[in-house]
Design a protein around this motif. Structure first.
Motif, PDB file in Angstrom:
ATOM      1  N   GLU A 119      28.879  45.641  33.716  1.00  0.00           N
ATOM      2  CA  GLU A 119      29.438  45.641  35.082  1.00  0.00           C
ATOM      3  C   GLU A 119      29.955  44.350  35.625  1.00  0.00           C
ATOM      4  O   GLU A 119      30.732  44.325  36.637  1.00  0.00           O
ATOM      5  CB  GLU A 119      28.284  46.089  36.095  1.00  0.00           C
ATOM      6  CG  GLU A 119      27.983  47.749  35.874  1.00  0.00           C
ATOM      7  CD  GLU A 119      29.136  48.876  35.701  1.00  0.00           C
ATOM      8  OE1 GLU A 119      29.917  48.562  36.460  1.00  0.00           O
ATOM      9  OE2 GLU A 119      29.154  49.640  34.940  1.00  0.00           O
TER      10      GLU A 119
ATOM     11  N   ARG B  17      34.835  36.247  38.449  1.00  0.00           N
ATOM     12  CA  ARG B  17      35.793  36.240  39.559  1.00  0.00           C
ATOM     13  C   ARG B  17      36.096  34.866  39.705  1.00  0.00           C
ATOM     14  O   ARG B  17      35.195  33.772  39.899  1.00  0.00           O
ATOM     15  CB  ARG B  17      34.597  36.653  40.587  1.00  0.00           C
ATOM     16  CG  ARG B  17      33.953  37.880  40.486  1.00  0.00           C
ATOM     17  CD  ARG B  17      32.647  37.970  41.396  1.00  0.00           C
ATOM     18  NE  ARG B  17      32.105  39.627  41.367  1.00  0.00           N
ATOM     19  CZ  ARG B  17      31.631  40.132  42.345  1.00  0.00           C
ATOM     20  NH1 ARG B  17      31.583  39.575  43.372  1.00  0.00           N
ATOM     21  NH2 ARG B  17      30.953  41.431  42.031  1.00  0.00           N
TER      22      ARG B  17
ATOM     23  N   GLN C 167      36.721  31.902  44.090  1.00  0.00           N
ATOM     24  CA  GLN C 167      36.138  32.347  45.307  1.00  0.00           C
ATOM     25  C   GLN C 167      36.547  31.192  46.295  1.00  0.00           C
ATOM     26  O   GLN C 167      36.636  29.962  46.207  1.00  0.00           O
ATOM     27  CB  GLN C 167      34.783  32.304  44.961  1.00  0.00           C
ATOM     28  CG  GLN C 167      34.127  33.482  43.941  1.00  0.00           C
ATOM     29  CD  GLN C 167      34.394  34.895  44.260  1.00  0.00           C
ATOM     30  OE1 GLN C 167      33.850  35.448  45.140  1.00  0.00           O
ATOM     31  NE2 GLN C 167      35.391  35.504  43.760  1.00  0.00           N
TER      32      GLN C 167
ATOM     33  N   ASP D 218      28.042  41.008  38.640  1.00  0.00           N
ATOM     34  CA  ASP D 218      28.085  41.875  39.019  1.00  0.00           C
ATOM     35  C   ASP D 218      27.961  42.612  40.244  1.00  0.00           C
ATOM     36  O   ASP D 218      27.823  43.788  40.922  1.00  0.00           O
ATOM     37  CB  ASP D 218      27.065  43.114  38.089  1.00  0.00           C
ATOM     38  CG  ASP D 218      25.824  42.808  38.420  1.00  0.00           C
ATOM     39  OD1 ASP D 218      25.526  41.815  39.115  1.00  0.00           O
ATOM     40  OD2 ASP D 218      24.899  43.503  37.943  1.00  0.00           O
ATOM     41  N   GLY D 219      27.766  41.691  41.270  1.00  0.00           N
ATOM     42  CA  GLY D 219      27.700  41.845  42.634  1.00  0.00           C
ATOM     43  C   GLY D 219      26.160  41.562  42.963  1.00  0.00           C
ATOM     44  O   GLY D 219      25.647  41.612  44.100  1.00  0.00           O
TER      45      GLY D 219
ATOM     46  N   ASP E  26      32.760  37.380  47.633  1.00  0.00           N
ATOM     47  CA  ASP E  26      32.855  38.569  48.081  1.00  0.00           C
ATOM     48  C   ASP E  26      32.292  39.856  47.114  1.00  0.00           C
ATOM     49  O   ASP E  26      31.912  39.217  46.053  1.00  0.00           O
ATOM     50  CB  ASP E  26      34.266  38.815  48.306  1.00  0.00           C
ATOM     51  CG  ASP E  26      35.200  38.634  47.142  1.00  0.00           C
ATOM     52  OD1 ASP E  26      34.755  38.540  46.000  1.00  0.00           O
ATOM     53  OD2 ASP E  26      36.274  38.474  47.319  1.00  0.00           O
ATOM     54  N   SER E  27      32.323  41.025  47.670  1.00  0.00           N
ATOM     55  CA  SER E  27      31.982  42.325  46.772  1.00  0.00           C
ATOM     56  C   SER E  27      30.362  41.972  46.355  1.00  0.00           C
ATOM     57  O   SER E  27      30.111  42.323  45.120  1.00  0.00           O
ATOM     58  CB  SER E  27      32.784  42.353  45.545  1.00  0.00           C
ATOM     59  OG  SER E  27      34.094  42.605  46.138  1.00  0.00           O
TER      60      SER E  27
ATOM     61  N   SER F  47      25.961  42.513  46.820  1.00  0.00           N
ATOM     62  CA  SER F  47      25.307  43.694  47.285  1.00  0.00           C
ATOM     63  C   SER F  47      24.694  43.223  48.607  1.00  0.00           C
ATOM     64  O   SER F  47      24.341  42.008  48.799  1.00  0.00           O
ATOM     65  CB  SER F  47      24.185  44.187  46.258  1.00  0.00           C
ATOM     66  OG  SER F  47      24.851  44.429  45.114  1.00  0.00           O
TER      67      SER F  47
ATOM     68  N   ARG G 224      28.491  42.651  52.625  1.00  0.00           N
ATOM     69  CA  ARG G 224      29.160  42.338  51.196  1.00  0.00           C
ATOM     70  C   ARG G 224      29.583  41.029  51.263  1.00  0.00           C
ATOM     71  O   ARG G 224      30.233  40.880  50.147  1.00  0.00           O
ATOM     72  CB  ARG G 224      30.112  43.340  50.733  1.00  0.00           C
ATOM     73  CG  ARG G 224      29.399  44.705  50.853  1.00  0.00           C
ATOM     74  CD  ARG G 224      30.071  45.835  50.125  1.00  0.00           C
ATOM     75  NE  ARG G 224      30.556  45.571  48.723  1.00  0.00           N
ATOM     76  CZ  ARG G 224      29.655  45.872  47.625  1.00  0.00           C
ATOM     77  NH1 ARG G 224      28.503  46.259  47.917  1.00  0.00           N
ATOM     78  NH2 ARG G 224      30.183  45.515  46.660  1.00  0.00           N
ATOM     79  N   LEU G 225      29.765  39.991  52.073  1.00  0.00           N
ATOM     80  CA  LEU G 225      30.293  38.625  51.987  1.00  0.00           C
ATOM     81  C   LEU G 225      29.099  37.738  52.014  1.00  0.00           C
ATOM     82  O   LEU G 225      28.252  37.620  53.047  1.00  0.00           O
ATOM     83  CB  LEU G 225      31.183  38.348  53.048  1.00  0.00           C
ATOM     84  CG  LEU G 225      32.313  39.159  53.037  1.00  0.00           C
ATOM     85  CD1 LEU G 225      33.510  38.538  54.152  1.00  0.00           C
ATOM     86  CD2 LEU G 225      33.153  38.555  51.709  1.00  0.00           C
TER      87      LEU G 225
END
Length: 796
Positions: A682, A686, A689, A710-711, A740-741, A743, A770-771
């Motif tokens: 997953e 990124r 950022q 994966d967040g 971002d994105s 959890s 989620r930020l």
């Protein structure tokens, strides 16, 4: 005289200039029926041995000997002038003596010859190893001393000189010199005569081979460690590397009942004699056979040895050994859960960190960085390299089986080599030592079978020396024919059979790399061979054969030069190719360009669901400035934590790592990656950022981030792209990173400085939208970071 018919040596094989320079040693030759003619300069490069030929005798010199001796008209007179030695070479119309059994001649010496007169037959084998058979000469008046010298494989009269190897069957194959020497310490002038010189054929026993002796070399077996046996069988094989001539195998039954069939291999022991110049590697003892096996399961194993040749077979009694539990992690595999990365048999992740060590010496270092005089220190330098690598957290390298280094198959024009299908046992012994050092120091080796120059006309060409080349006695018109000729398929399979038998049991073999820079092979400068259907099919077919022969399932790959745009997807996507290998060279003056090239390499290759490794980089193929390479190495290592390559890229210029002491760069990265596991289907890269000043809200455009996450969890690197190469990098202050994105919940964020690889700041931010906003500590040039999601929602 059976099929052995011999002819005389003209001038006793000594060139006129050489004879003139020998002072008082005068060799007088007359035609001698049965004298040997050995043709050294015209040796065939075919594997088979030519039979003894019948040739006409041409008389160019003569001497009257009847007044001294009662001999035949076909005799050789040797003028003696002691204390200088009298010597001439025996020559035969063949270069192969494997069928010879006895050398015999009559030696006539005058009664006045000194009492200490000795004669010697000397023999220099294909590997330049000297054997001699010597005795005192008889002085009886008009009495013939009949000399018989055993040439059989079991002969005991031959003494090694300058080494400790034993006379054996293959000592007689393609000898470089055979000669007779008479010598004394006293002063004397006279004439000696050799008459009735002939050779009788060896008697080859037509009976099945027998396993004569088995020695267990590793009494304590352990999972993922070598269990080794030494075996003695009859010494009678022209090509012991060819399983159609002699096949030695071990059938090993595991505790679960599964059976492995392991090929044996022909082995010669050596020892190293270090010197300030070039080491000597000297044979010792007699060749024999070995079995190497690495158990993968704890418990009782059963072993039976099998030997088969054209006359029958033999089988040993069943041996038993108990494999103790493992202390090592096992072989490296492609991760089952996330095929972008690697893992060990025991399930732990493997993140490759290392640099290229193609060979002990690189001529390009002297050309590109000429301020130092560098010498080839031979294969023993690997132990030094591996110690340094271990101390600084490195765990992988790449080594070529090149003709000039650790290759085992090449033309007989090169020392230690014996042509197609006959392997260089000295280099094999040295590669044993290299891999043992790798095992001691925890270094995994990508073993390169073929480098491009062997089969290229335009790029680093070695084709004019390749034994497969028709011009060298081989059977290929063009280098690319290697990829379609059935004989070449069989010869490669035999080569890999030996390589797997000898080194496949080592878990420190990371992978078999079939080709280095495949796209540089062939006859066309346009580099098209790697895209031909025949080359693709070669990789499919040979990949299947290697997989079938390798009980340890080592990974298999092939390599392309330049950068990822040179790859042929048809080869990369073959199921027989476990992972991708590629260069990352470029001519961009910005050392940070390596990061963008790595990112693009990952994008191109991740679609194949296989790991990709950059095994060469460092400026252009012709290097760059020291400042550029220093920055590129730093950036390449640290960006690899976030870019989904199989591991960190491997710098080519290993001499600079040593001379400029770049080892601490690897230690810093190893510190950061210790205990980290990037395997996560997953997770993805990124890129870019947002970073901003919390007081003004302005975005900081000079800082670029690379974040693999994966967040939940993630690894990242940020770099000041505007000042990365500056001699005075300003400090970046008052910066917030917005991810971002992510959890919702609590996180632990840890920042690391990158020079020594140490953590410098830890915080525990939380987010609900989620930020995730993270305060960045002040830094210069670059900074690495780790983010971990706290599952229980509590700050530790």
């Amino acid at each position: 005289m059976s099929f052995f018919t011999f002819i005389s040596s003209i001038g006793c094989g000594v060139p006129a200039t050489a004879r003139a320079s020998r002072g008082r040693i005068r060799v007088i030759c007359v035609p001698l029926a049965g004298l040997l003619l050995w043709v050294g300069a015209a040796r065939s490069h075919a594997d088979s041995c030519a039979p003894f030929d019948v040739q006409a005798i041409t008389v160019t010199e003569s001497a009257t000997l009847a007044e001294h001796f009662d001999v035949s008209t076909s005799a050789t007179g040797i003028s003696l002038s002691f204390p200088e030695k009298a010597e001439f070479e025996l020559r035969a119309a063949t270069n192969c003596w494997l069928a010879a059994g006895m050398l015999a001649f009559d030696l006539h010496l005058p009664p006045s010859i000194p009492e200490d007169t000795r004669f010697m037959v000397f023999w220099v084998d294909a590997g330049h190893h000297w054997f001699q058979y010597q005795s005192y000469a008889s002085r009886a008046t008009n009495t013939v001393q009949t000399v018989r010298i055993d040439l059989s494989a079991s002969a005991t009269g031959w003494e090694a000189h300058g080494h400790f190897g034993h006379w054996h069957h293959r000592s007689r194959k393609r000898p470089r010199r055979i000669g007779l020497r008479l010598f004394s310490d006293a002063e004397y002038d006279g004439v000696a005569v050799i008459d009735n010189l002939h050779v009788t054929p060896a008697i080859s026993p037509q009976k099945p081979p027998e396993i004569d002796r088995i020695r267990i070399l590793t009494p304590q077996a352990r999972v993922y460690e070598r269990y080794e046996l030494a075996i003695e069988i009859p010494d009678r094989y022209d090509n012991p590397f060819d399983p159609t001539e002699i096949d030695v195998t071990a059938k090993i039954t595991q505790p679960d009942g599964h059976m492995h069939e392991i090929s044996g291999f022909y082995y010669q022991s050596y020892y190293r004699q270090p010197s300030s110049a070039t080491d000597r590697v000297i044979p010792q003892g007699k060749p024999h056979w070995r079995i190497r096996y690495s158990p993968t399961m704890t418990g009782r194993h059963w072993v039976t040895l099998h030997v088969q040749d054209a006359h029958g077979s033999d089988r040993s009694p069943t041996l038993e050994f108990d494999a103790a539990p493992p202390q090592r992690t096992g072989f490296v595999r492609v991760s089952e859960n996330d095929p972008r990365f690697f893992e060990f048999d025991n399930g732990t992740p493997f993140f490759p960190i290392g640099h290229n060590l193609r060979s002990p010496f690189d001529e390009r270092m002297n050309r590109q960085f000429p301020w130092a005089i560098r010498h080839d220190k031979g294969a023993r330098i690997y132990d030094h390299y591996f110690r340094q690598m271990e101390a600084h957290g490195e765990n992988i390298t790449e080594i070529w089986m090149a003709s000039w280094s650790l290759g085992i198959e090449w033309s007989r024009t090169a020392p230690g080599y014996h042509g197609i299908g006959q392997y260089n046992l000295m280099h094999a012994w040295e590669l044993d030592r290299v891999l043992e050092a790798a095992e001691r120091h925890g270094i995994h080796v990508t073993l390169v079978i073929h480098n491009h120059g062997k089969f290229s006309i335009h790029w680093d060409t070695e084709w004019d020396q390749n034994p497969y080349n028709k011009a060298m006695g081989g059977y290929l018109e063009r280098p690319e024919d290697y990829f379609s000729d059935e004989r070449a398929f069989a010869d490669f399979e035999q080569l890999m059979r030996y390589i797997i038998a000898r080194w496949g049991s080592s878990p420190n073999i990371f992978a078999w790399k079939l080709w280095n820079e495949l796209d540089l092979t062939g006859s066309h400068r346009e580099r098209v061979n790697h895209r031909r259907a025949e080359t693709v099919e070669w990789h499919r077919r040979m990949g299947q054969r290697v997989r079938a022969m390798d009980p340890y399932r080592h990974m298999i790959g092939t390599h392309f030069c330049g950068d990822y745009t040179h790859q042929n997807p048809e080869i990369v996507e073959l199921p027989e190719m476990d992972f991708s290998l590629i260069d990352a060279y470029h001519s961009n003056p910005d050392p940070l360009h390596i990061v963008e090239l790595m990112r693009r390499t990952a994008i191109f290759n991740n679609r194949f669901d296989k790991p990709v490794l950059i095994t060469e980089f460092g400026g252009s193929p012709h290097a760059a400035t020291l400042e550029h390479l220093d920055g590129a190495l730093h950036a390449g290592l640290w960006s690899s934590i976030a870019i989904p390559l199989g591991g960190a890229p491997m710098l080519w210029w290993w001499g600079l790592i040593e001379e400029q002491n770049h080892y601490p760069k690897f230690r810093a990265l190893a510190n950061f990656m210790d205990g980290e596991d990037r395997r996560n289907p997953e997770a993805y890269l990124r890129h870019g950022q947002k970073l901003f000043d919390p007081e003004t809200g302005n975005t900081h455009n000079g800082i670029t981030t690379y974040f693999f996450s994966d967040g939940h969890d993630g690894l990242g690197w940020m770099v000041d792209t505007h000042h990365f190469s500056s001699r005075q990098t300003p400090t970046v202050t008052n910066l917030v990173m917005r991810l971002d994105s992510m959890s919702p919940g609590n996180f632990m964020v840890e920042f690391w400085e990158t020079e020594e690889g140490t953590p410098i700041h830890r915080s525990h931010p939380a987010n609900s939208n989620r930020l995730l906003e993270v305060q960045v500590p002040d830094f210069s040039r670059d900074l690495a970071f780790k983010i971990r999601f706290l599952d229980n929602g509590e700050v530790p």
